[in-house]
Design an enzyme around this catalytic site. Sequence first.
Site, PDB file in Angstrom:
ATOM      1  N   THR A 138       0.854  -1.184   0.000  1.00 20.23           N
ATOM      2  CA  THR A 138       0.000   0.000   0.000  1.00 20.23           C
ATOM      3  C   THR A 138       0.890   1.235   0.000  1.00 20.23           C
ATOM      4  O   THR A 138       1.692   1.418   0.922  1.00 20.23           O
ATOM      5  CB  THR A 138      -0.885  -0.006   1.269  1.00 20.23           C
ATOM      6  OG1 THR A 138      -1.605  -1.231   1.311  1.00 20.23           O
ATOM      7  CG2 THR A 138      -1.842   1.169   1.286  1.00 20.23           C
ATOM      8  N   PHE A 161      -6.202  -6.517  -0.855  1.00 22.31           N
ATOM      9  CA  PHE A 161      -7.308  -6.266   0.075  1.00 22.31           C
ATOM     10  C   PHE A 161      -7.514  -7.414   1.059  1.00 22.31           C
ATOM     11  O   PHE A 161      -8.526  -7.451   1.754  1.00 22.31           O
ATOM     12  CB  PHE A 161      -8.607  -6.010  -0.708  1.00 22.31           C
ATOM     13  CG  PHE A 161      -8.507  -4.803  -1.605  1.00 22.31           C
ATOM     14  CD1 PHE A 161      -8.704  -3.532  -1.085  1.00 22.31           C
ATOM     15  CD2 PHE A 161      -8.183  -4.930  -2.950  1.00 22.31           C
ATOM     16  CE1 PHE A 161      -8.585  -2.409  -1.901  1.00 22.31           C
ATOM     17  CE2 PHE A 161      -8.065  -3.816  -3.766  1.00 22.31           C
ATOM     18  CZ  PHE A 161      -8.272  -2.551  -3.239  1.00 22.31           C
ATOM     19  N   LEU A 162      -6.589  -8.369   1.128  1.00 25.89           N
ATOM     20  CA  LEU A 162      -6.813  -9.515   2.024  1.00 25.89           C
ATOM     21  C   LEU A 162      -6.867  -9.065   3.474  1.00 25.89           C
ATOM     22  O   LEU A 162      -6.297  -8.044   3.845  1.00 25.89           O
ATOM     23  CB  LEU A 162      -5.712 -10.566   1.840  1.00 25.89           C
ATOM     24  CG  LEU A 162      -4.263 -10.208   2.141  1.00 25.89           C
ATOM     25  CD1 LEU A 162      -3.940 -10.179   3.612  1.00 25.89           C
ATOM     26  CD2 LEU A 162      -3.351 -11.182   1.436  1.00 25.89           C
ATOM     27  N   GLY A 172      -6.750  -1.559  15.030  1.00 23.22           N
ATOM     28  CA  GLY A 172      -5.301  -1.668  15.216  1.00 23.22           C
ATOM     29  C   GLY A 172      -4.734  -2.353  13.987  1.00 23.22           C
ATOM     30  O   GLY A 172      -5.307  -2.281  12.899  1.00 23.22           O
ATOM     31  N   CYS A 189      -2.448  -1.981   9.082  1.00 20.67           N
ATOM     32  CA  CYS A 189      -2.991  -1.265   7.921  1.00 20.67           C
ATOM     33  C   CYS A 189      -3.798  -0.018   8.279  1.00 20.67           C
ATOM     34  O   CYS A 189      -3.425   1.089   7.906  1.00 20.67           O
ATOM     35  CB  CYS A 189      -3.828  -2.216   7.076  1.00 20.67           C
ATOM     36  SG  CYS A 189      -2.814  -3.477   6.283  1.00 20.67           S
ATOM     37  N   ARG A 237       0.920  -5.774  15.672  1.00 22.52           N
ATOM     38  CA  ARG A 237       1.237  -4.384  15.340  1.00 22.52           C
ATOM     39  C   ARG A 237       0.035  -3.493  15.694  1.00 22.52           C
ATOM     40  O   ARG A 237      -1.084  -3.790  15.318  1.00 22.52           O
ATOM     41  CB  ARG A 237       1.595  -4.263  13.841  1.00 22.52           C
ATOM     42  CG  ARG A 237       2.934  -4.931  13.530  1.00 22.52           C
ATOM     43  CD  ARG A 237       3.287  -4.865  12.060  1.00 22.52           C
ATOM     44  NE  ARG A 237       2.606  -5.871  11.274  1.00 22.52           N
ATOM     45  CZ  ARG A 237       2.878  -6.128   9.984  1.00 22.52           C
ATOM     46  NH1 ARG A 237       3.815  -5.448   9.355  1.00 22.52           N
ATOM     47  NH2 ARG A 237       2.207  -7.063   9.339  1.00 22.52           N
TER      48      ARG A 237
END
Length: 446
Positions: A127, A158-159, A266, A269, A339
């Site tokens: 991205t 988009f997964l 969270g 992404c 993350r």
Amino acid sequence: MKLTMVGTGYVGLVTGVCFANTGNEVVCLDVDPAKIERLSRGESPIYEPGLTELMERNIAAGRLTFTLDKTRAYRDAEMIFICVGTPSDERGHTNLGYIQQAADDIASVLTTLGPGQKPKVIVVKSTVPVGATLMVKDRIRKVVGPEIPFEVADNPEFLKEGDAINDFNRPDRVVVGVESERVGELFRDLYEPFVRQGNPIFIMDVPSAEMVKYASNNFLATKISFINEMANLCEAYGANINRVREGMCSDRRIGSHFLYPGLGYGGSCFPKDTLACIMMGDLSGLPTQLSRAVHEVNQRQRELFFQKIAGHFGGERGLAGRTLALWGLAFKPRTDDIREAPALTLAARALSCSAKVRGYDPVAMDNVRKEAPDIELIDEMYACARGADALVISTDWDEFKSPDFGRLAEALKSKVIFDGRNLYQRSKLGEMGFTYYSVGRAPVKP
Ligand code: NAD
């Protein structure tokens, strides 16, 4: 087709495995020797349901290999998919360092190849802010000169972690940004096995493809911040967000997806992609006010929940010496990705108030051990709760949805639950003598 994946993280590995599974010859390159060593043994370095089985099958068929060797990875590939990380830097701007490094690596191999060959297609799957794919093109062109042919494309992914194999194999849509019809046709051929049910492949210009990804993620993040803001109002005014949600979401124009109140989004992404839109707005002189608000609401949501916990103990000072048990450490269920996980924010805030924090997660504990060593990890959920002053639920894993409340009551030092995912019925918890806090619903106290 001969394909190379650059980066074997959540996107590169899943993409490589799924493309191999439709018959392509796929080489996966990474710069992390430990990852490549594990992958070469058929072991996945990430937790993703269904991934290991598919990986093993394609390794055995000879269609999927892993390497640290850039020349081997780039020399013969027809299409090269850059799937490296694009994290936010300390200003919230997108760090394109990994993308630039990958571009430089590709350029140095291309220079060794000479002019008379079929142009490779270098695809940015990471991205990236609008303009980054053409930046990759310019960067490579500067090194290889005008003679060596190559083309670039953008193919955002988009997964969803936790459902990645299914999402990749049956995408709602495929989006591709190209500069020539030839490359558009290559993508149609490559993705044709994945859209047999008729889902669309949208071929467009490169900047629009880059923007589709940000527009999608920012919209989804907006839905989450919106419902959390409504949940906070419900709490302030004595309404119940679950009832409000039902009433609101039965309107077909609104729908029910991505409208669950909780601790906010969270992961790797939504937080960074929202920040990237803010960055693009600021740089263009058209500030993205909505994205900024979405981000701020999301940050505040974690803090409001933490204040609920502190408030129960008489304020932040009252947390000193208390033990909190955290159920769920991953940023969402069915992944080991921590993350930007809300659990880690709550843990850090509690630790800063001299509380002790214990944690349990079905798959994310290895990652937490490395990233947040102050959290004591307990490998069973009731043992994690034993002797704790309160239980905090931060990830909605299935195994937390119907626990043995009797066992939980026995294990906890005091029967207090802070449920950041609204998993339980308030009335039931009240009848069992729990003090129960959730999101957007009045607390229950015995
Ligand atoms: P990740 O951090 O899991 O993996 C990136 C990998 O790239 C790492 O293994 C790293 O070692 C490797 N790498 C870095 N530089 C390299 C280089 N020069 N050559 C070879 N390998 C290199 O990242 P991820 O979660 O897979 O995300 C990758 C991109 O995809 C990001 O831009 C992200 O926003 C986007 N994306 C992620 C998801 C998701 O759910 N994780 C979904 C859609 C899109």
